[in-house]
Design a protein around this motif. Structure first.
Motif, mmCIF file in Angstrom:
data_model
loop_
_atom_site.group_PDB
_atom_site.id
_atom_site.type_symbol
_atom_site.label_atom_id
_atom_site.label_comp_id
_atom_site.label_asym_id
_atom_site.label_seq_id
_atom_site.Cartn_x
_atom_site.Cartn_y
_atom_site.Cartn_z
ATOM 1 N N UNK A 14 0.830 -1.210 0.000
ATOM 2 C CA UNK A 14 0.000 0.000 0.000
ATOM 3 C C UNK A 14 0.855 1.248 0.000
ATOM 4 N N UNK A 15 1.921 1.231 0.788
ATOM 5 C CA UNK A 15 2.813 2.388 0.847
ATOM 6 C C UNK A 15 3.463 2.630 -0.505
ATOM 7 N N UNK A 16 3.870 1.558 -1.196
ATOM 8 C CA UNK A 16 4.452 1.715 -2.531
ATOM 9 C C UNK A 16 3.440 2.302 -3.507
ATOM 10 N N UNK A 17 2.215 1.780 -3.493
ATOM 11 C CA UNK A 17 1.181 2.296 -4.387
ATOM 12 C C UNK A 17 0.870 3.762 -4.085
ATOM 13 N N UNK A 18 0.836 4.105 -2.811
ATOM 14 C CA UNK A 18 0.541 5.494 -2.465
ATOM 15 C C UNK A 18 1.685 6.420 -2.876
ATOM 16 N N UNK A 19 2.930 5.973 -2.709
ATOM 17 C CA UNK A 19 4.077 6.792 -3.141
ATOM 18 C C UNK A 19 4.080 6.960 -4.653
ATOM 19 N N UNK A 20 3.699 5.906 -5.361
ATOM 20 C CA UNK A 20 3.643 5.990 -6.827
ATOM 21 C C UNK A 20 2.534 6.949 -7.276
ATOM 22 N N UNK A 21 1.398 6.898 -6.615
ATOM 23 C CA UNK A 21 0.302 7.820 -6.955
ATOM 24 C C UNK A 21 0.690 9.255 -6.627
#
Length: 137
Positions: A14-21
């Motif tokens: 989730x943290x990776x997806x949020x950083x990517x967004x």
């Protein structure tokens, strides 16, 4: 046993997806820093969690099996990320644009550092799994 469905792995994912967004939002702001009437956006997530925890709301635990004991009533009560556009300010009154290029570049660098840290954490988890499977050989 589902190793990749562990809570810590899902948090890192989730943290990776949020950083990517967040990276996409910041780069969009930078790309439009000269566009007349463009208003900057930001992706809020950490602030929403802090608000939820500071307001006395309790976070709920997630049950993935009917035999699990529900913690504070069941499903995870975390807020989702929210895209917010700042329409109240203007950096350049002639173009009515509110993007501060230097501030956005700083946010971009901070986000990149966070992303790198999340990747390192995931790599560490994979290394620990590999050691457990192979016995360190």
């Amino acid at each position: 046993m589902k190793l990749l469905n562990s809570t810590s792995f899902q948090r890192m994912e989730s943290a990776l997806y949020s950083a990517e967004a967040r990276q996409r939002v910041i780069t969009n702001n930078i790309a439009n820093s000269e566009t007349p009437n463009f208003k900057r956006s930001e992706l809020l997530f950490e602030e929403l969690i802090a608000d939820a925890m500071g307001s006395g709301q309790t976070l709920k635990g997630q049950t993935t099996n009917e035999r699990h004991i529900a913690i504070n009533g069941g499903k995870l009560g975390l807020p989702t990320s929210q895209l917010v556009t700042d329409t109240t300010t203007a950096m350049n009154p002639t173009t009515n644009n509110n993007v501060d290029h230097d501030a956005e570049m700083t946010l971009l660098a901070k986000n990149q550092l966070n992303y790198n840290m999340y990747v390192q954490q995931l790599n560490h988890q994979f290394s620990m799994m590999r050691i457990a499977i192979t016995g360190g050989k």
